[in-house]
Write a protein that holds these residues in place. Structure first.
Motif, PDB file in Angstrom:
ATOM      1  N   ILE A 118       0.846  -1.203   0.000  1.00 16.27           N
ATOM      2  CA  ILE A 118       0.000   0.000   0.000  1.00 16.27           C
ATOM      3  C   ILE A 118       0.882   1.254   0.000  1.00 16.27           C
ATOM      4  O   ILE A 118       0.644   2.196  -0.756  1.00 16.27           O
ATOM      5  CB  ILE A 118      -0.974  -0.012   1.194  1.00 16.27           C
ATOM      6  CG1 ILE A 118      -2.034  -1.096   0.973  1.00 16.27           C
ATOM      7  CG2 ILE A 118      -1.623   1.356   1.389  1.00 16.27           C
ATOM      8  CD1 ILE A 118      -2.882  -1.385   2.207  1.00 16.27           C
ATOM      9  N   PHE A 119       1.909   1.264   0.837  1.00 20.45           N
ATOM     10  CA  PHE A 119       2.839   2.396   0.887  1.00 20.45           C
ATOM     11  C   PHE A 119       3.467   2.632  -0.478  1.00 20.45           C
ATOM     12  O   PHE A 119       3.504   3.772  -0.976  1.00 20.45           O
ATOM     13  CB  PHE A 119       3.917   2.129   1.939  1.00 20.45           C
ATOM     14  CG  PHE A 119       5.045   3.124   1.934  1.00 20.45           C
ATOM     15  CD1 PHE A 119       4.882   4.381   2.507  1.00 20.45           C
ATOM     16  CD2 PHE A 119       6.273   2.805   1.380  1.00 20.45           C
ATOM     17  CE1 PHE A 119       5.929   5.296   2.515  1.00 20.45           C
ATOM     18  CE2 PHE A 119       7.315   3.717   1.370  1.00 20.45           C
ATOM     19  CZ  PHE A 119       7.143   4.966   1.937  1.00 20.45           C
ATOM     20  N   HIS A 122       0.961   3.957  -3.062  1.00 22.66           N
ATOM     21  CA  HIS A 122       0.650   5.343  -2.708  1.00 22.66           C
ATOM     22  C   HIS A 122       1.769   6.267  -3.195  1.00 22.66           C
ATOM     23  O   HIS A 122       1.504   7.311  -3.812  1.00 22.66           O
ATOM     24  CB  HIS A 122       0.471   5.430  -1.188  1.00 22.66           C
ATOM     25  CG  HIS A 122       0.046   6.755  -0.697  1.00 22.66           C
ATOM     26  ND1 HIS A 122       0.827   7.515   0.129  1.00 22.66           N
ATOM     27  CD2 HIS A 122      -1.085   7.474  -0.908  1.00 22.66           C
ATOM     28  CE1 HIS A 122       0.208   8.643   0.406  1.00 22.66           C
ATOM     29  NE2 HIS A 122      -0.952   8.636  -0.201  1.00 22.66           N
ATOM     30  N   LYS A 123       3.011   5.893  -2.943  1.00 25.51           N
ATOM     31  CA  LYS A 123       4.149   6.709  -3.372  1.00 25.51           C
ATOM     32  C   LYS A 123       4.277   6.732  -4.900  1.00 25.51           C
ATOM     33  O   LYS A 123       4.623   7.764  -5.472  1.00 25.51           O
ATOM     34  CB  LYS A 123       5.456   6.220  -2.736  1.00 25.51           C
ATOM     35  CG  LYS A 123       5.537   6.481  -1.252  1.00 25.51           C
ATOM     36  CD  LYS A 123       5.462   7.964  -0.975  1.00 25.51           C
ATOM     37  CE  LYS A 123       5.230   8.257   0.472  1.00 25.51           C
ATOM     38  NZ  LYS A 123       4.666   9.587   0.677  1.00 25.51           N
ATOM     39  N   ILE A 126       1.578   9.222  -6.106  1.00 27.77           N
ATOM     40  CA  ILE A 126       1.916  10.604  -5.729  1.00 27.77           C
ATOM     41  C   ILE A 126       3.117  11.102  -6.523  1.00 27.77           C
ATOM     42  O   ILE A 126       3.091  12.188  -7.105  1.00 27.77           O
ATOM     43  CB  ILE A 126       2.193  10.709  -4.214  1.00 27.77           C
ATOM     44  CG1 ILE A 126       0.871  10.650  -3.455  1.00 27.77           C
ATOM     45  CG2 ILE A 126       2.955  11.986  -3.879  1.00 27.77           C
ATOM     46  CD1 ILE A 126       1.015  10.582  -1.958  1.00 27.77           C
TER      47      ILE A 126
END
Length: 161
Positions: A118-119, A122-123, A126
Motif C-alpha cells: 500500500i505504501f 501510494h508513493k 503521488i
C-alpha cells in the motif's frame, strides 16, 4: 558536466521531534523547491540525534515519537522520496518510519507485506503525478523506487494511469 552532487543534511533532535516541529526540514525543502527540485534529486538526508534512556535498545524507527514526526513530514511533503539520498539508505529508513515492520537478527527489517505494498503504490501514484508536474521523466525513477522495496513493476502498469 556537473560535479558530484552534495548531500544536504537536516539535523533533528528531541525538541523538534517531540514538538512535531517540521521547521528544520521545511526550511531546507522549501529552499530546494525554489532552486528547482530536479537539481536536488537524491541529495537529502536526516541526521537524527534522538536521545534515549540508557539501555533502550530500540531503533529510531521503533520510537513512536520519531515515527509520528515522519508521518507529519510525509503528510506535508508526500513526494519527499524524490529528494532523499537513496544510496545512503535514506529511502529505506524513511520507509521504515512509515511502514509497520519488525526486526529479525537473521533477516534484518521485515515489513508488513500488505502495508509495504500500500505504501509503495501510494508513493508511485503521488510521485508519478508530482514528477509530471515538475516535467521530470518518471518511469525509470518510479521503477527504481519499487525495486528498492523488492518489487518489479512492469511498464504496462504505468500505462494505465
Amino acid at each position: 558536466m556537473a560535479g558530484e552532487s552534495k548531500t544536504i543534511a537536516i539535523a533533528l533532535n528531541n525538541d523538534f521531534i517531540n514538538n512535531l516541529d517540521l521547521s528544520p526540514a521545511s526550511t531546507v525543502i522549501e529552499q530546494l523547491l525554489q532552486d528547482g527540485a530536479a537539481s536536488h534529486e537524491q541529495q537529502l538526508r536526516f541526521d537524527i540525534n534522538y536521545e534515549l534512556e540508557p539501555g533502550d535498545p530500540r531503533e529510531l524507527s521503533e520510537i513512536p515519537e520519531v515515527r509520528l514526526w515522519f508521518v507529519r513530514l510525509d503528510a506535508k511533503y508526500p513526494w519527499l522520496p524524490f529528494l532523499l539520498d537513496w544510496k545512503a539508505g535514506e529511502f529505506a529508513r524513511y520507509s521504515a518510519m512509515l511502514v509497520p515492520h519488525q526486526f529479525s537478527a537473521k533477516e534484518g527489517i521485515q515489513y508488513n507485506p500488505e502495508a509495504l505494498e500500500i505504501f509503495l503504490m501510494h508513493k508511485i501514484f503521488i510521485l508519478g503525478d508530482w514528477l509530471k508536474q515538475q516535467s521530470i521523466p518518471s518511469l525509470s525513477r518510479l521503477k527504481s523506487m519499487a525495486q528498492m522495496l523488492g518489487y518489479e513493476l512492469d511498464d504496462a502498469f504505468f500505462e494505465i494511469f
